[in-house]
Scaffold this active site. Structure first.
Site, short mmCIF file in Angstrom:
data_model
loop_
_atom_site.label_atom_id
_atom_site.label_comp_id
_atom_site.label_asym_id
_atom_site.label_seq_id
_atom_site.Cartn_x
_atom_site.Cartn_y
_atom_site.Cartn_z
CE1 TYR A 198 -3.23 3.01 0.81
CE2 TYR A 198 -1.61 3.53 2.51
CZ TYR A 198 -2.70 3.90 1.73
OH TYR A 198 -3.24 5.14 1.87
CG HIS A 256 0.94 11.53 4.02
ND1 HIS A 256 0.09 12.08 3.08
CD2 HIS A 256 0.72 10.20 3.98
CE1 HIS A 256 -0.63 11.11 2.52
NE2 HIS A 256 -0.26 9.96 3.05
CG HIS A 305 2.90 5.94 4.72
ND1 HIS A 305 1.93 5.44 5.56
CD2 HIS A 305 2.28 6.80 3.88
CE1 HIS A 305 0.77 5.96 5.23
NE2 HIS A 305 0.95 6.80 4.22
#
Length: 149
Positions: free
Chosen positions: A23, A117, A119
């Site tokens: 993901y 953002h 991850h």
């Protein structure tokens, strides 16, 4: 200034880790155009982004630590009001990943939202010391301070 968030994963398994990594590294989320070329904002610290899952699992297998906590996930987010480029957000993310010395980290900056953002998927087993990463509840404050610096 970026904020750091811990994303707790209830399911800790090889399959769950693979799904989260897949993901985070999705091309539609990490796309970045530079000089007319489409690039992906995906990197690895102490691993190669494209083979990070296999490398994480090889480290676990090498040290016989293929159970329990498999990975940690954190997100470093920037406000839409901050004038920061996707490339700069990713560079900051790569520097932030250095906090996890001795641990493999998949770094993926998402550009598909109005707020950039990044991850961070951190292997729970150190490839250098074979020790498992222990993140106490108060660790988020240290991570936020490191991110601010």
């Amino acid at each position: 200034m970026a904020t750091i968030t811990y994303i707790p994963e209830k399911t800790q398994s090889k399959t769950a880790m693979g799904k989260v990594m897949k993901y985070c590294a999705r091309k539609d989320k990490t796309a970045f155009e530079h000089d007319g070329r489409k690039l992906q904002l995906i990197s690895g610290k102490d691993c190669v982004a494209e083979t990070a899952f296999k490398e994480f699992m090889a480290t676990k297998k090498q040290y016989g630590k293929e159970s329990g906590m498999f990975f940690y996930q954190y997100v470093q987010s920037f406000s839409p009001d901050e004038k920061i480029t996707p490339q700069t957000a990713h560079e900051i993310g790569c520097k932030f990943a250095e906090y996890f010395k001795g641990y493999e980290v998949l770094i993926a900056t998402h550009t598909d939202r109005e707020h950039l953002h990044t991850h961070f998927i951190i292997n729970s087993v150190s490839h250098e010391t074979e020790k498992k990463l222990q993140m106490a509840r108060g660790s988020i404050h240290k991570l936020r301070q490191f991110s601010d610096e």
